[in-house]
Design a protein around this motif. Sequence first.
Motif, PDB file in Angstrom:
ATOM      1  N   VAL A 157      11.314  58.391   1.472  1.00 10.31           N
ATOM      2  CA  VAL A 157      11.475  59.040   2.771  1.00 10.31           C
ATOM      3  C   VAL A 157      12.943  59.135   3.171  1.00 10.31           C
ATOM      4  O   VAL A 157      13.419  60.198   3.595  1.00 10.31           O
TER       5      VAL A 157
ATOM      6  N   THR B  96      15.854  62.123   4.872  1.00  8.12           N
ATOM      7  CA  THR B  96      16.376  61.871   6.218  1.00  8.12           C
ATOM      8  C   THR B  96      17.905  61.822   6.189  1.00  8.12           C
ATOM      9  O   THR B  96      18.575  62.412   7.042  1.00  8.12           O
TER      10      THR B  96
ATOM     11  N   GLN C   7       7.590  67.369   3.151  1.00 12.22           N
ATOM     12  CA  GLN C   7       8.563  66.747   4.053  1.00 12.22           C
ATOM     13  C   GLN C   7       9.127  67.769   5.040  1.00 12.22           C
ATOM     14  O   GLN C   7       9.294  67.479   6.231  1.00 12.22           O
TER      15      GLN C   7
ATOM     16  N   ASP D 142       6.350  68.515   7.603  1.00 13.38           N
ATOM     17  CA  ASP D 142       6.039  67.401   8.497  1.00 13.38           C
ATOM     18  C   ASP D 142       7.204  67.017   9.407  1.00 13.38           C
ATOM     19  O   ASP D 142       6.995  66.607  10.552  1.00 13.38           O
ATOM     20  N   ARG D 143       8.427  67.133   8.886  1.00 14.02           N
ATOM     21  CA  ARG D 143       9.576  66.585   9.607  1.00 14.02           C
ATOM     22  C   ARG D 143      10.579  67.649  10.058  1.00 14.02           C
ATOM     23  O   ARG D 143      11.570  67.314  10.711  1.00 14.02           O
TER      24      ARG D 143
END
Length: 264
Positions: free
Chosen positions: A65, A69, A90, A93-94
């Motif tokens: 993860v 980020t 990813q 979702d983010r």
Amino acid sequence: MLLRHAPLRSLAVALAFGLGIGAASAETIKVGVTPGPHAQILEAVKPIAAKQGLDIQIVEFSDYVVPNTALAAGEIQANSFQHQPYLDNQKADRGFKLVSVGTTVNFPIGIYSKKYKTFDEVPVGGTVAIPNDPTNGGRVLLLLQDKGIIKLRDGVGFKPSVADITANPKKLKIVEIDAAQLPRSLPDVDAAGINTNYAKEAGLDPVKDPILREDPKGPYVNVIAVREQDKDKPWVAILVKSYQSPEVKQFIQDTFKGSVLSSW
């Protein structure tokens, strides 16, 4: 830091790469990886990129993860650890504004066991651990379906969940565990689906040890990811070309002997 005037040799390299004047000027970037093969391969990429004026600093992350980020936050300039379906998940979702700029290697995922030599030996009601992220967990479920062990709902794509299982003749108990912790779980479960990098880090042989192994063909080729705003920067082309070089391909073949497959 980008130099204003590239030396003649660097200009020649830039032209060879089709990047234009000034593109191969000395620059330092941080590239995020997970420990194991991704880090090892990038070490082999470093000297090739250095010849083109690109200094790569490798930053290791212990999970799947944080590298995205950190990339989205600009703490690193690129990462090399994930396949395209995981990156797509990813982003969805983010909300990460990340893009893949080149393919790297494929790690056929395997199902391992400390208790049994074949999956047929796994008892009715046995426990199978899978990664707890949707993409890699779904990847193991697709492997189990491909081998005729379970059936999944039609149309699940590349991210099925346990809820999508429509037939489970062996009444397997599927438990979800953080991908990095799966090797440690092996003594406590009947079998576990483990990504190759974590399997190798734990001393498992990804070619000989799995009791089931994924077909190496498919959508799970890993990629180099950067921020969308950086995708056309000259260092990106140097990074990708250095990675996809004959020297790195040979390094992968010699070092991993079939457990890691180059995509080019």
